[in-house]
Motif scaffolding. Structure first.
Motif, mmCIF file in Angstrom:
data_model
loop_
_atom_site.group_PDB
_atom_site.id
_atom_site.type_symbol
_atom_site.label_atom_id
_atom_site.label_comp_id
_atom_site.label_asym_id
_atom_site.label_seq_id
_atom_site.Cartn_x
_atom_site.Cartn_y
_atom_site.Cartn_z
ATOM 1 N N ALA A 118 0.834 -1.194 0.000
ATOM 2 C CA ALA A 118 0.000 0.000 0.000
ATOM 3 C C ALA A 118 0.871 1.247 0.000
ATOM 4 O O ALA A 118 0.519 2.272 -0.586
ATOM 5 C CB ALA A 118 -0.919 0.002 1.230
ATOM 6 N N GLU A 119 2.024 1.136 0.666
ATOM 7 C CA GLU A 119 3.022 2.204 0.756
ATOM 8 C C GLU A 119 4.391 1.514 0.894
ATOM 9 O O GLU A 119 4.460 0.294 1.057
ATOM 10 C CB GLU A 119 2.754 3.087 1.984
ATOM 11 N N ALA A 275 5.288 -1.174 -7.326
ATOM 12 C CA ALA A 275 5.450 0.270 -7.524
ATOM 13 C C ALA A 275 4.999 1.049 -6.297
ATOM 14 O O ALA A 275 5.649 2.015 -5.870
ATOM 15 C CB ALA A 275 4.676 0.728 -8.759
ATOM 16 N N ALA A 276 3.878 0.608 -5.689
ATOM 17 C CA ALA A 276 3.411 1.278 -4.479
ATOM 18 C C ALA A 276 4.401 1.121 -3.328
ATOM 19 O O ALA A 276 4.489 1.987 -2.456
ATOM 20 C CB ALA A 276 2.041 0.729 -4.073
ATOM 21 N N GLY A 277 5.143 0.034 -3.351
ATOM 22 C CA GLY A 277 6.144 -0.190 -2.313
ATOM 23 C C GLY A 277 7.498 0.399 -2.639
ATOM 24 O O GLY A 277 8.444 0.220 -1.870
ATOM 25 N N GLU A 278 7.571 1.092 -3.776
ATOM 26 C CA GLU A 278 8.843 1.660 -4.252
ATOM 27 C C GLU A 278 9.933 0.595 -4.318
ATOM 28 O O GLU A 278 11.089 0.812 -3.946
ATOM 29 C CB GLU A 278 9.278 2.839 -3.376
ATOM 30 N N VAL A 279 9.531 -0.575 -4.818
ATOM 31 C CA VAL A 279 10.448 -1.704 -4.981
ATOM 32 C C VAL A 279 10.807 -1.801 -6.463
ATOM 33 O O VAL A 279 9.969 -2.156 -7.290
ATOM 34 C CB VAL A 279 9.808 -3.017 -4.495
ATOM 35 N N ALA A 280 12.040 -1.457 -6.788
ATOM 36 C CA ALA A 280 12.472 -1.449 -8.183
ATOM 37 C C ALA A 280 12.525 -2.865 -8.729
ATOM 38 O O ALA A 280 13.094 -3.772 -8.113
ATOM 39 C CB ALA A 280 13.842 -0.785 -8.310
ATOM 40 N N ALA A 281 11.903 -3.051 -9.905
ATOM 41 C CA ALA A 281 11.890 -4.358 -10.548
ATOM 42 C C ALA A 281 11.751 -4.172 -12.047
ATOM 43 O O ALA A 281 11.163 -3.183 -12.510
ATOM 44 C CB ALA A 281 10.753 -5.220 -10.012
ATOM 45 N N GLU A 282 12.285 -5.135 -12.784
ATOM 46 C CA GLU A 282 12.150 -5.117 -14.236
ATOM 47 C C GLU A 282 11.731 -6.501 -14.701
ATOM 48 O O GLU A 282 12.437 -7.476 -14.471
ATOM 49 C CB GLU A 282 13.474 -4.715 -14.892
ATOM 50 N N ARG A 283 10.554 -6.579 -15.319
ATOM 51 C CA ARG A 283 9.996 -7.850 -15.803
ATOM 52 C C ARG A 283 10.009 -8.926 -14.713
ATOM 53 O O ARG A 283 10.415 -10.066 -14.931
ATOM 54 C CB ARG A 283 10.753 -8.328 -17.042
ATOM 55 N N GLY A 284 9.565 -8.541 -13.535
ATOM 56 C CA GLY A 284 9.452 -9.478 -12.425
ATOM 57 C C GLY A 284 10.724 -9.735 -11.662
ATOM 58 O O GLY A 284 10.719 -10.484 -10.685
ATOM 59 N N ARG A 285 11.830 -9.110 -12.065
ATOM 60 C CA ARG A 285 13.109 -9.302 -11.378
ATOM 61 C C ARG A 285 13.346 -8.132 -10.421
ATOM 62 O O ARG A 285 13.568 -7.010 -10.868
ATOM 63 C CB ARG A 285 14.255 -9.385 -12.391
ATOM 64 N N SER A 294 16.167 -4.893 -1.123
ATOM 65 C CA SER A 294 15.793 -4.084 -2.289
ATOM 66 C C SER A 294 16.737 -2.890 -2.402
ATOM 67 O O SER A 294 17.031 -2.215 -1.419
ATOM 68 C CB SER A 294 14.350 -3.592 -2.144
ATOM 69 N N THR A 295 17.204 -2.636 -3.633
ATOM 70 C CA THR A 295 18.113 -1.509 -3.840
ATOM 71 C C THR A 295 17.399 -0.172 -3.761
ATOM 72 O O THR A 295 18.047 0.871 -3.598
ATOM 73 C CB THR A 295 18.804 -1.617 -5.214
ATOM 74 N N SER A 296 16.067 -0.183 -3.873
ATOM 75 C CA SER A 296 15.319 1.073 -3.868
ATOM 76 C C SER A 296 14.533 1.310 -2.590
ATOM 77 O O SER A 296 14.134 2.441 -2.300
ATOM 78 C CB SER A 296 14.347 1.101 -5.055
ATOM 79 N N ASN A 297 14.304 0.264 -1.800
ATOM 80 C CA ASN A 297 13.550 0.397 -0.552
ATOM 81 C C ASN A 297 14.234 -0.446 0.519
ATOM 82 O O ASN A 297 14.067 -1.676 0.555
ATOM 83 C CB ASN A 297 12.099 -0.055 -0.737
ATOM 84 N N PRO A 298 15.011 0.159 1.404
ATOM 85 C CA PRO A 298 15.783 -0.600 2.405
ATOM 86 C C PRO A 298 14.925 -1.329 3.432
ATOM 87 O O PRO A 298 15.459 -2.129 4.205
ATOM 88 C CB PRO A 298 16.645 0.477 3.071
ATOM 89 N N ALA A 299 13.620 -1.083 3.425
ATOM 90 C CA ALA A 299 12.745 -1.805 4.349
ATOM 91 C C ALA A 299 12.348 -3.174 3.812
ATOM 92 O O ALA A 299 11.778 -3.982 4.534
ATOM 93 C CB ALA A 299 11.478 -0.983 4.621
ATOM 94 N N VAL A 300 12.660 -3.431 2.555
ATOM 95 C CA VAL A 300 12.169 -4.641 1.886
ATOM 96 C C VAL A 300 13.310 -5.615 1.611
ATOM 97 O O VAL A 300 14.343 -5.242 1.047
ATOM 98 C CB VAL A 300 11.448 -4.284 0.567
ATOM 99 N N TYR A 301 13.099 -6.872 1.999
ATOM 100 C CA TYR A 301 14.017 -7.962 1.683
ATOM 101 C C TYR A 301 13.283 -8.985 0.820
ATOM 102 O O TYR A 301 12.052 -9.070 0.820
ATOM 103 C CB TYR A 301 14.511 -8.646 2.955
ATOM 104 N N VAL A 302 14.058 -9.798 0.106
ATOM 105 C CA VAL A 302 13.497 -10.850 -0.750
ATOM 106 C C VAL A 302 14.278 -12.135 -0.499
ATOM 107 O O VAL A 302 15.500 -12.115 -0.335
ATOM 108 C CB VAL A 302 13.572 -10.470 -2.246
#
Length: 450
Positions: A118-119, A275-285, A294-302
């Motif tokens: 959502a954010e 996109a809402a999470g500001e998580v950079a991705a290209e074609r699902g990557r 995540s290189t664009s959102n330090p709160a997010v891990y994968v």
């Protein structure tokens, strides 16, 4: 929409997500896990575990085929496919409940639903929004969608594990791990099997010589393999399906009861609203740093199959989940090390691999010694009437280190761990060779493999 604050939200209740909960709960963090389907994800419910029940039956059929070599007379085997599927379902029936109980004992709140961003620090699930300091994407993978007309007529590995009728004929579109493993089950059960692969060879990420050995054995058991082909369309043809494909400039067709998508799996991130999470991705990557962040959102891990750069293996998912959990607790300090993690293709016989292929080792500039052995005529291979038993070990000449090992048959799925241990802990090839093994065993043949 009501909002509440938690420490960690994990999107996905598979091996990767559960791995995250170890360090985070030990640190006393409040953890919420979102899982829309069965706890445990693909591996125990729709992948590794149920598949191995079918593979075990294929092993039994293989043993029966070789019984005459051991001077045993047996009749023609008869496989009750419906009963085998029932056995597979019974074997895994308790897993989701058991894993849900584990999360309860660990103090993890599980919400049944699929979350979406959502954010940058918030996830929506159902009628609730969870704001979290850390969000983990552990959503696993999904079968790769193919673009040709009629692709919707294909079934997936999920369907293979559910169908209680053995098809008389099967075509696999794609020659990856899923296609090879199920083709060996189907062929040994009596189905006519064809594999259509777009690339010049099967299993393009594994050692070419090892794959060639498996290719030969797969054809020996009756599977027709076509590489370098392009599927054009699938259409209904009476009660069958007709697959049209191009091979060497001309079009061919083949008809079968079932056509299976064997083209592999991709990260299951559609619908997360990255996109809402500001998580950079290209074609699902999703773009990640060395700490799985995540290189664009330090709160997010994968972690797990949602990481597109690593092998889609259950042990790797668990391992990455544990790394992510430690990074959440300690800060981004921990990096995964994939050295020495083996992979297995559960055909009959199995293909197992660890470390570098010969081509990759040479491309890295190593001066290598390569030990290749066809072992099916060795005393151990003849004792068990192995049709295929083969090994390649790649060794750094100057350092005497094992760089890679690739085995087919000869208990490959077990022996590979000895090579993996040597690679991980820098045990030299000489030390592995000179170790005293129990005899007579397949393990004792490692001395001669080197």
């Amino acid at each position: 929409m009501p909002t509440r604050n938690v420490d960690v939200v994990i999107l996905g209740g598979g091996n990767a997500g559960m791995g995250v909960t170890v360090a985070t709960r030990e640190a006393g963090l409040e953890v919420v896990m979102l899982e829309p389907d069965l706890m445990g994800g693909t591996c125990p419910n729709r992948g590794c575990m149920p598949k191995k029940v079918l593979v075990a039956a294929a092993h039994a059929l293989d043993e029966i085929e070789r019984a005459k070599t051991h001077c045993i007379t047996v009749g023609e085997p008869s496989l009750d496919w419906a009963a085998l599927i029932d056995r597979e379902k019974a074997m895994i029936a308790g897993i989701p409940g058991s894993l849900a109980g584990l999360m309860t004992r660990r103090g993890v709140e599980v919400i049944r639903g699929r979350g979406r961003f959502a954010e940058p620090n918030a996830v929506a699930v159902g009628s609730e929004t969870l704001e979290a300091k850390h969000i983990v994407i552990a959503t696993g993978s999904t079968p790769r969608k193919l673009p040709f007309p009629g692709a919707e007529l294909m079934i997936t590995s999920d369907d293979v594990l559910n169908e209680r009728r053995l098809p008389a004929s099967v075509v696999f579109v794609g020659g990856g791990v899923i296609a090879l493993e199920f083709s060996h089950v189907y062929a040994r059960a009596g189905a006519a099997v064809t594999i259509l692969e777009v690339l010049p060879r099967l299993l393009g990420n594994m050692d070419a010589d090892a794959v060639a050995q498996l290719h030969r054995e797969t054809e020996r058991i009756g599977v027709a393999i076509h590489t370098g082909v392009e599927v054009r369309r699938i259409e209904r043809a009476g009660g069958l399906l007709r697959v049209a494909y191009e091979e060497r400039g001309s079009e061919h067709t083949i008809e079968a009861d079932r056509v299976v998508n064997g083209a592999g799996r991709v990260a299951n991130v559609d619908g997360l609203d990255l996109a809402a999470g500001e998580v950079a991705a290209e074609r699902g990557r999703i773009a990640l740093d060395a700490h799985l962040c995540s290189t664009s959102n330090p709160a997010v891990y994968v972690c797990g199959d949602a990481v597109t750069e690593t092998a889609q293996l259950s042990p790797i998912a668990t391992y990455e989940g544990r790394i992510v959990g430690r990074n959440i607790v300690d800060g981004p300090k921990h990096k995964p090390d994939y050295t020495g993690i083996p992979s297995c293709v559960y055909t009959v016989p199995a293909l197992a691999s660890v470390g570098l292929s010969q081509a990759d080792a040479e491309a890295n500039g190593n001066e290598v010694r390569v030990a290749v052995n066809d072992m099916h005529e060795w005393l151990s291979g003849r004792t068990y009437a192995e049709n295929a038993a083969w090994a390649k070990v790649v060794i750094d000449k100057s350092a005497d280190r094992i760089l890679g090992a690739h085995l087919l048959g000869h208990a490959a799925e077990e022996l590979i761990h000895i090579f993996a241990l040597a690679i991980k802990h820098n045990i030299t090839a000489t030390e592995v060779r000179d170790f005293v093994y129990g005899f007579p065993t397949f393990s004792a043949d490692i001395k001669s493999m080197l």
